[in-house]
Design a protein around this motif. Structure first.
Motif, PDB file in Angstrom:
ATOM      1  N   MET A   1       0.859  -1.148  -0.048  1.00 53.54           N
ATOM      2  CA  MET A   1       0.000   0.003   0.044  1.00 53.54           C
ATOM      3  C   MET A   1       0.663   1.244  -0.087  1.00 53.54           C
ATOM      4  O   MET A   1       0.638   2.092  -0.807  1.00 53.54           O
ATOM      5  N   CYS A   2       1.663   1.362   1.100  1.00 50.79           N
ATOM      6  CA  CYS A   2       2.646   2.572   0.987  1.00 50.79           C
ATOM      7  C   CYS A   2       1.738   3.611   1.711  1.00 50.79           C
ATOM      8  O   CYS A   2       1.254   4.564   0.878  1.00 50.79           O
ATOM      9  N   GLY A   3       1.815   3.736   2.986  1.00 43.25           N
ATOM     10  CA  GLY A   3       1.154   4.512   3.848  1.00 43.25           C
ATOM     11  C   GLY A   3       1.811   5.717   4.490  1.00 43.25           C
ATOM     12  O   GLY A   3       1.260   6.628   5.005  1.00 43.25           O
ATOM     13  N   ARG A   4       3.268   5.652   4.432  1.00 44.22           N
ATOM     14  CA  ARG A   4       3.964   6.519   4.884  1.00 44.22           C
ATOM     15  C   ARG A   4       5.382   6.691   4.214  1.00 44.22           C
ATOM     16  O   ARG A   4       5.836   5.308   3.805  1.00 44.22           O
ATOM     17  N   PHE A   5       6.011   7.812   4.131  1.00 43.23           N
ATOM     18  CA  PHE A   5       7.297   7.840   3.515  1.00 43.23           C
ATOM     19  C   PHE A   5       8.009   8.927   4.403  1.00 43.23           C
ATOM     20  O   PHE A   5       7.543   9.538   5.180  1.00 43.23           O
ATOM     21  N   THR A   6       9.249   8.838   4.028  1.00 45.55           N
ATOM     22  CA  THR A   6       9.953  10.036   4.725  1.00 45.55           C
ATOM     23  C   THR A   6      10.675  10.941   3.680  1.00 45.55           C
ATOM     24  O   THR A   6      10.874  10.768   2.702  1.00 45.55           O
ATOM     25  N   PHE A   7      10.977  12.258   4.066  1.00 44.73           N
ATOM     26  CA  PHE A   7      11.418  13.423   3.092  1.00 44.73           C
ATOM     27  C   PHE A   7      12.462  14.233   4.261  1.00 44.73           C
ATOM     28  O   PHE A   7      11.777  14.876   4.895  1.00 44.73           O
ATOM     29  N   GLN A   8      13.478  13.686   4.324  1.00 43.91           N
ATOM     30  CA  GLN A   8      14.583  14.006   5.241  1.00 43.91           C
ATOM     31  C   GLN A   8      15.880  15.044   4.734  1.00 43.91           C
ATOM     32  O   GLN A   8      16.756  14.501   4.358  1.00 43.91           O
ATOM     33  N   PRO A   9      15.635  16.253   4.430  1.00 45.65           N
ATOM     34  CA  PRO A   9      16.484  17.246   3.771  1.00 45.65           C
ATOM     35  C   PRO A   9      17.802  17.240   4.715  1.00 45.65           C
ATOM     36  O   PRO A   9      18.938  17.379   3.973  1.00 45.65           O
ATOM     37  N   SER A  10      17.733  17.023   5.916  1.00 41.32           N
ATOM     38  CA  SER A  10      18.987  17.279   6.632  1.00 41.32           C
ATOM     39  C   SER A  10      19.748  15.917   6.205  1.00 41.32           C
ATOM     40  O   SER A  10      21.102  16.095   6.699  1.00 41.32           O
ATOM     41  N   ASP A  11      19.429  14.885   6.089  1.00 38.14           N
ATOM     42  CA  ASP A  11      20.148  13.814   5.692  1.00 38.14           C
ATOM     43  C   ASP A  11      20.595  13.287   4.515  1.00 38.14           C
ATOM     44  O   ASP A  11      21.158  12.270   4.296  1.00 38.14           O
ATOM     45  N   THR A  96      13.190   9.952   0.954  1.00 42.40           N
ATOM     46  CA  THR A  96      14.273   9.116   1.421  1.00 42.40           C
ATOM     47  C   THR A  96      13.908   7.687   2.041  1.00 42.40           C
ATOM     48  O   THR A  96      14.625   7.130   2.904  1.00 42.40           O
ATOM     49  N   GLY A  97      12.903   7.218   1.385  1.00 43.23           N
ATOM     50  CA  GLY A  97      12.331   5.824   1.720  1.00 43.23           C
ATOM     51  C   GLY A  97      10.989   5.747   2.133  1.00 43.23           C
ATOM     52  O   GLY A  97      10.386   6.924   2.332  1.00 43.23           O
ATOM     53  N   PHE A  98      10.215   4.501   2.243  1.00 45.54           N
ATOM     54  CA  PHE A  98       9.101   4.388   2.613  1.00 45.54           C
ATOM     55  C   PHE A  98       8.780   3.324   3.635  1.00 45.54           C
ATOM     56  O   PHE A  98       9.850   2.542   3.931  1.00 45.54           O
ATOM     57  N   PHE A  99       7.565   3.361   4.263  1.00 45.52           N
ATOM     58  CA  PHE A  99       7.304   2.246   5.358  1.00 45.52           C
ATOM     59  C   PHE A  99       6.336   1.192   4.812  1.00 45.52           C
ATOM     60  O   PHE A  99       5.261   1.713   4.317  1.00 45.52           O
ATOM     61  N   GLU A 100       6.450   0.035   5.313  1.00 42.42           N
ATOM     62  CA  GLU A 100       5.357  -0.803   5.246  1.00 42.42           C
ATOM     63  C   GLU A 100       5.281  -1.574   6.517  1.00 42.42           C
ATOM     64  O   GLU A 100       6.340  -1.655   7.347  1.00 42.42           O
ATOM     65  N   TRP A 101       4.047  -2.394   6.912  1.00 41.96           N
ATOM     66  CA  TRP A 101       4.056  -3.031   8.096  1.00 41.96           C
ATOM     67  C   TRP A 101       3.721  -4.575   8.089  1.00 41.96           C
ATOM     68  O   TRP A 101       2.793  -4.765   7.038  1.00 41.96           O
ATOM     69  N   SER A 102       4.554  -5.280   8.539  1.00 35.88           N
ATOM     70  CA  SER A 102       4.156  -6.599   8.189  1.00 35.88           C
ATOM     71  C   SER A 102       3.069  -7.231   8.795  1.00 35.88           C
ATOM     72  O   SER A 102       2.346  -6.583   9.571  1.00 35.88           O
ATOM     73  N   ALA A 103       2.623  -8.610   8.511  1.00 37.30           N
ATOM     74  CA  ALA A 103       1.203  -9.044   9.260  1.00 37.30           C
ATOM     75  C   ALA A 103       1.320  -9.023  10.608  1.00 37.30           C
ATOM     76  O   ALA A 103       0.481  -8.860  11.319  1.00 37.30           O
ATOM     77  N   ASP A 104       2.686  -9.256  11.115  1.00 37.80           N
ATOM     78  CA  ASP A 104       2.770  -8.983  12.802  1.00 37.80           C
ATOM     79  C   ASP A 104       2.886  -7.949  13.156  1.00 37.80           C
ATOM     80  O   ASP A 104       3.386  -7.670  14.265  1.00 37.80           O
ATOM     81  N   LYS A 105       2.644  -6.901  12.356  1.00 36.34           N
ATOM     82  CA  LYS A 105       2.655  -5.437  12.712  1.00 36.34           C
ATOM     83  C   LYS A 105       4.127  -4.698  13.143  1.00 36.34           C
ATOM     84  O   LYS A 105       4.185  -4.022  13.660  1.00 36.34           O
ATOM     85  N   ILE A 146       7.980  -8.761  -1.226  1.00 37.23           N
ATOM     86  CA  ILE A 146       6.554  -9.576  -0.996  1.00 37.23           C
ATOM     87  C   ILE A 146       6.497 -10.378   0.486  1.00 37.23           C
ATOM     88  O   ILE A 146       5.306 -10.634   0.842  1.00 37.23           O
ATOM     89  N   LYS A 147       7.457 -10.477   1.032  1.00 34.00           N
ATOM     90  CA  LYS A 147       7.472 -11.105   2.293  1.00 34.00           C
ATOM     91  C   LYS A 147       6.965 -10.363   3.576  1.00 34.00           C
ATOM     92  O   LYS A 147       6.333 -10.731   4.554  1.00 34.00           O
ATOM     93  N   ILE A 148       7.025  -8.748   2.984  1.00 36.12           N
ATOM     94  CA  ILE A 148       6.312  -7.926   4.170  1.00 36.12           C
ATOM     95  C   ILE A 148       4.986  -7.322   3.644  1.00 36.12           C
ATOM     96  O   ILE A 148       4.074  -7.230   4.476  1.00 36.12           O
ATOM     97  N   HIS A 149       4.867  -7.046   2.278  1.00 40.85           N
ATOM     98  CA  HIS A 149       3.430  -6.595   1.954  1.00 40.85           C
ATOM     99  C   HIS A 149       3.104  -6.951   0.414  1.00 40.85           C
ATOM    100  O   HIS A 149       4.014  -7.366  -0.340  1.00 40.85           O
ATOM    101  N   ASP A 150       1.764  -6.863   0.173  1.00 44.34           N
ATOM    102  CA  ASP A 150       1.426  -7.337  -1.320  1.00 44.34           C
ATOM    103  C   ASP A 150       1.329  -6.239  -2.378  1.00 44.34           C
ATOM    104  O   ASP A 150       0.817  -6.431  -3.462  1.00 44.34           O
TER     105      ASP A 150
END
Length: 189
Positions: A1-11, A96-105, A146-150
């Motif tokens: 799905m991609c429900g969050r990502f990062t935008f880190q200008p300082s890094d 600067t990357g994105f987050f996903e949650w596995s089935a075990d949260k 695929i092991k984390i999200h569909d």
């Protein structure tokens, strides 16, 4: 799905340049962890060249308060909510990357490696009640996801940004592209 990502200008030097372009154009993009409905930095077509602006992440949904943040690349041209935007107003999310949650949260951060490298995500946008809103595109996951999200974001390389934004044939063809291998880093909550 991609429900969050990062935008880190300082890094990240490249993200810092993108951030400065947005600020110089009078915008204030959300930095750090970006959530749906935040005003996020977006690269879109401008007069003769791309420009960096901010847009609210998500299209208004069918119900009050609903926010649709992703569009499936496989069906984007068949969905009335997205097809016209995809064909006429494509954009790019610099991250600067994105987050996903596995089935075990467990929350996982995805990028090319451990550093906050610049990762570009394909999107499109539309104006609702005078305000621009954007959605990012997702696709089927590759072996690194695929092991984390569909689902996973439709990821562009830097040298593909202008083609994605300006070249409709390229954009249509790119919907079927294989995605790059990414590194997953589990994070403690």
């Amino acid at each position: 799905m991609c429900g969050r990502f990062t935008f880190q200008p300082s890094d990240n030097e490249e993200i810092n340049r993108i951030y400065q372009l947005a600020v110089d154009n009078g915008y204030e993009p959300k930095t750090g962890e970006v959530f749906p409905t935040d005003q996020t930095a977006i690269v879109r077509s401008g007069k003769g060249q791309v420009q960096v602006v901010t847009m609210k992440w998500g299209f208004p949904g069918f119900k009050s308060g609903q926010n649709i943040i992703n569009a499936r690349s496989e069906t984007i041209m068949q969905k009335p909510m997205f097809s016209e935007s995809f064909l006429n107003r494509r954009c790019v999310y610099p991250t600067t990357g994105f987050f996903e949650w596995s089935a075990d949260k467990v929350k996982h951060r995805f990028n090319y490696g451990s550093d906050p490298d610049t990762l570009y995500i394909a999107g499109c946008y539309k104006v609702f009640d005078g305000e621009a809103h954007s959605v990012l595109l997702t696709t089927a996951p590759n072996e690194s996801m695929i092991k984390i999200h569909d689902r996973m974001p439709l990821i562009l390389q830097k040298n593909q940004i202008k083609a994605w934004i300006y070249d409709q044939k390229f954009a249509i063809d790119f919907l079927q592209s294989a995605m790059p291998k990414l590194k997953s880093e589990p994070l403690s909550n």
